[in-house]
Design a protein around this motif. Structure first.
Motif, short mmCIF file in Angstrom:
data_model
loop_
_atom_site.label_atom_id
_atom_site.label_comp_id
_atom_site.label_asym_id
_atom_site.label_seq_id
_atom_site.Cartn_x
_atom_site.Cartn_y
_atom_site.Cartn_z
N GLU A 176 0.82 -1.22 0.00
CA GLU A 176 0.00 0.00 0.00
C GLU A 176 0.84 1.26 0.00
N TRP A 177 2.00 1.25 0.71
CA TRP A 177 2.76 2.48 0.91
C TRP A 177 4.16 2.48 0.31
N ALA A 178 4.67 1.33 -0.11
CA ALA A 178 6.06 1.25 -0.57
C ALA A 178 6.34 2.19 -1.74
N GLY A 179 5.37 2.37 -2.61
CA GLY A 179 5.57 3.21 -3.79
C GLY A 179 5.67 4.69 -3.49
N LEU A 180 5.39 5.08 -2.25
CA LEU A 180 5.43 6.50 -1.91
C LEU A 180 6.77 6.94 -1.34
N LYS A 181 7.68 6.03 -1.13
CA LYS A 181 8.95 6.38 -0.49
C LYS A 181 9.66 7.48 -1.27
N HIS A 227 4.75 18.59 -5.95
CA HIS A 227 3.57 18.30 -6.76
C HIS A 227 3.29 16.80 -6.86
N GLU A 228 4.17 15.98 -6.36
CA GLU A 228 4.03 14.54 -6.54
C GLU A 228 3.01 13.93 -5.59
N ALA A 229 2.08 13.15 -6.15
CA ALA A 229 1.22 12.25 -5.37
C ALA A 229 0.61 12.92 -4.13
N ILE A 230 0.01 14.08 -4.31
CA ILE A 230 -0.53 14.80 -3.15
C ILE A 230 -1.62 13.98 -2.47
N TRP A 269 -1.39 8.84 3.32
CA TRP A 269 -0.33 8.37 4.22
C TRP A 269 -0.32 9.17 5.52
N ASN A 270 -0.45 10.49 5.41
CA ASN A 270 -0.48 11.33 6.61
C ASN A 270 -1.65 10.98 7.51
N ARG A 271 -2.79 10.66 6.92
CA ARG A 271 -3.95 10.26 7.72
C ARG A 271 -3.73 8.88 8.34
N HIS A 272 -2.98 8.03 7.65
CA HIS A 272 -2.60 6.73 8.22
C HIS A 272 -1.70 6.94 9.45
N TYR A 300 12.17 9.19 10.59
CA TYR A 300 11.25 9.41 9.47
C TYR A 300 12.05 9.71 8.20
N ALA A 301 13.08 10.57 8.34
CA ALA A 301 13.91 10.91 7.19
C ALA A 301 14.73 9.71 6.74
N ARG A 302 15.29 8.94 7.70
CA ARG A 302 16.09 7.77 7.34
C ARG A 302 15.27 6.72 6.59
N ALA A 303 14.00 6.62 6.95
CA ALA A 303 13.12 5.65 6.30
C ALA A 303 12.74 6.08 4.89
N ASP A 304 13.11 7.32 4.51
CA ASP A 304 12.76 7.88 3.21
C ASP A 304 11.24 7.88 3.03
N ALA A 305 10.55 8.17 4.13
CA ALA A 305 9.09 8.23 4.09
C ALA A 305 8.64 9.42 3.26
N PRO A 306 7.44 9.36 2.66
CA PRO A 306 6.98 10.48 1.84
C PRO A 306 6.86 11.76 2.65
N HIS A 307 7.20 12.86 2.02
CA HIS A 307 7.14 14.15 2.71
C HIS A 307 5.68 14.51 2.99
N GLY A 308 5.48 15.11 4.15
CA GLY A 308 4.13 15.38 4.62
C GLY A 308 3.44 16.51 3.88
N VAL A 309 2.14 16.60 4.08
CA VAL A 309 1.34 17.69 3.51
C VAL A 309 0.74 18.55 4.62
N ASN A 310 1.08 18.23 5.87
CA ASN A 310 0.43 18.86 7.02
C ASN A 310 1.40 19.71 7.85
N HIS A 311 2.54 20.04 7.25
CA HIS A 311 3.62 20.67 8.02
C HIS A 311 3.18 22.00 8.63
N LEU A 312 2.53 22.85 7.87
CA LEU A 312 2.18 24.18 8.38
C LEU A 312 1.16 24.11 9.51
#
Length: 404
Positions: free
Chosen positions: A28-33, A42-45, A51-54, A86-98
């Motif tokens: 489900e999530w591997a492709g988002l790394k 702009h990628e995969a918003i 992912w962020n909701r997960h 989180y950075a070491r795992a190369d997890a997708p960058h968040g959309v909720n930072h602000l």
């Protein structure tokens, strides 16, 4: 500065590392790394939002928030651990930072209980996303010169907002924007400003994405023409928004910025790998520059940790000891230099797009790194602003003459 981790910290690192590895190994999530990083916003918003909701459903958003507001209440060092892993795992960058790192802490510090009850839970659950409405065409780094106006309509109990904001991060997919507006006619500079929470999905708000050289549109122009928000959506007292705005910027240099060094190390390793593959590593000048970048990055991480330890010990503040401004200056300059070395390593290949279609604007990772990193010394507080903060507020030097 004691950098030793307690047994609890070590156990926590193992917990979050294992959880991230398990989740990002799933179909489900591997492709988002790795998606959504600088210049690739702009990628995969939609997928990154899922992912962020997960993360939220498993208690991994707003980890530094106090438990009474739904967070984990992690210690400062555990927050560092979380963001590093989180950075070491190369997890997708968040959309909720602000929302998570700026709006939430600001509402905890300056908001009313009603505002906290209304806005904090949707940030925690990643149900509402936020944009930043500070800069204007004539007021970028000079935030006190904003011209956007807000008038309280007593008949409806709403603020009416008119003006233009620019470089408005994430406005194209957010539901709310926090806005600095002049609410007292005739006021000047820091006086008479209010900090307003404004819904974006309404008549009177137009969002125009600004296409960047990297191909994304993280920034936007936002036009406010009779836009409305409830009277209760002013944070702090009306006319006293400058203090709230500065308080929010104090949260901007939090522990998540320290985790950037992990991403930077990965980027540097990629440049070194390319240099070995194409023979550029045999050039002693290139080899020297790459070695210097590696040493400098270690120093930057130590500088960041020292600043956080001062903050934890109550020895520093956003302006006081200047640690946040120093850290911004050193990492921004380093990242720009990395982009320049990446192009030196790429050689002639760095001048051409890489796609099969010659007309397509298809950048490789090092071209994107170079172009995006040119902005590092401008956004989030330009180098000039950070140097003025250090000179005037920390060192007590005379203020820079106007027009200089």
């Amino acid at each position: 500065m004691d950098l030793a981790y307690s047994d609890d910290d070590v156990a926590f690192r193992s917990e979050i590392r294992t959880w991230l590895e398990d989740q990002l190994a799933s179909a489900e999530w591997a492709g988002l790394k790795g998606l959504g990083g600088p210049g690739r916003d702009h990628e995969a918003i939609d997928e990154r939002l899922a992912w962020n909701r997960h993360l939220a459903a498993h208690g991994w958003t707003c980890v530094g928030w106090p438990t009474e507001h739904g967070g984990r209440g992690l210690s400062l060092w555990q927050q560092v651990i979380f963001h590093e892993e989180y950075a070491r795992a190369d997890a997708p960058h968040g959309v909720n930072h602000l929302g998570e790192t700026l709006v939430g802490p600001t509402l905890m510090a300056f908001g009313t209980p009603e505002q906290q009850a209304r806005f904090l839970p949707p940030i925690l659950a990643v149900d509402e996303l936020w944009a930043q409405g500070y800069s204007e065409p004539g007021a970028g780094s000079d935030l006190a010169n904003v011209q956007t106006k807000a008038v309280l309509d007593e008949s409806t109990g709403e603020w009416v907002v008119d003006g233009q904001k620019v470089w408005t991060s994430n406005a194209h997919f957010s539901q709310w924007v926090f806005v600095i507006a002049r609410s007292e006619p005739g006021s000047r500079r820091h006086q008479g400003l209010s900090f307003l929470l404004v819904p974006l999905d309404q008549e009177g708000v137009e969002v125009r994405p600004i296409e960047q050289l990297t191909g994304g549109s993280e920034f936007n122009e936002v036009f406010l023409t009779g836009a409305r928000t409830a009277a209760a959506h002013v944070v702090g007292a009306p006319g006293q928004g400058w203090g709230v705005a500065m308080g929010l910027l104090g949260f901007e240099r939090g522990v998540s910025t320290l985790a950037q060094t992990v991403d930077y190390a990965r980027e540097l390793a990629g440049v070194v790998e390319r240099a070995r593959a194409n023979g550029a590593i045999d050039d002693p000048v290139v080899r020297d520059r790459l070695a210097a970048l590696k040493v400098e990055l270690s120093v930057i991480r130590s500088q960041g940790l020292r600043g956080l330890s001062q903050l934890a010990g109550g020895e520093d503040s956003a302006a006081g000891g200047g640690a946040g401004s120093i850290f911004k200056l050193v990492w921004a300059g380093w990242h720009r230099r990395l982009g320049e070395v990446a192009m030196q390593v790429a050689g002639a290949d760095g001048l051409l797009t890489q796609g099969a279609d010659p007309a397509a604007y298809d950048l490789d990772e090092h071209q994107r790194l170079f172009l995006f990193s040119r902005a590092d010394t401008i956004y989030g507080g330009s180098d000039e602003v950070q140097k003025n903060i250090l000179a005037e507020r920390v060192l007590g030097l005379p203020r820079e003459p106007k027009g200089a």
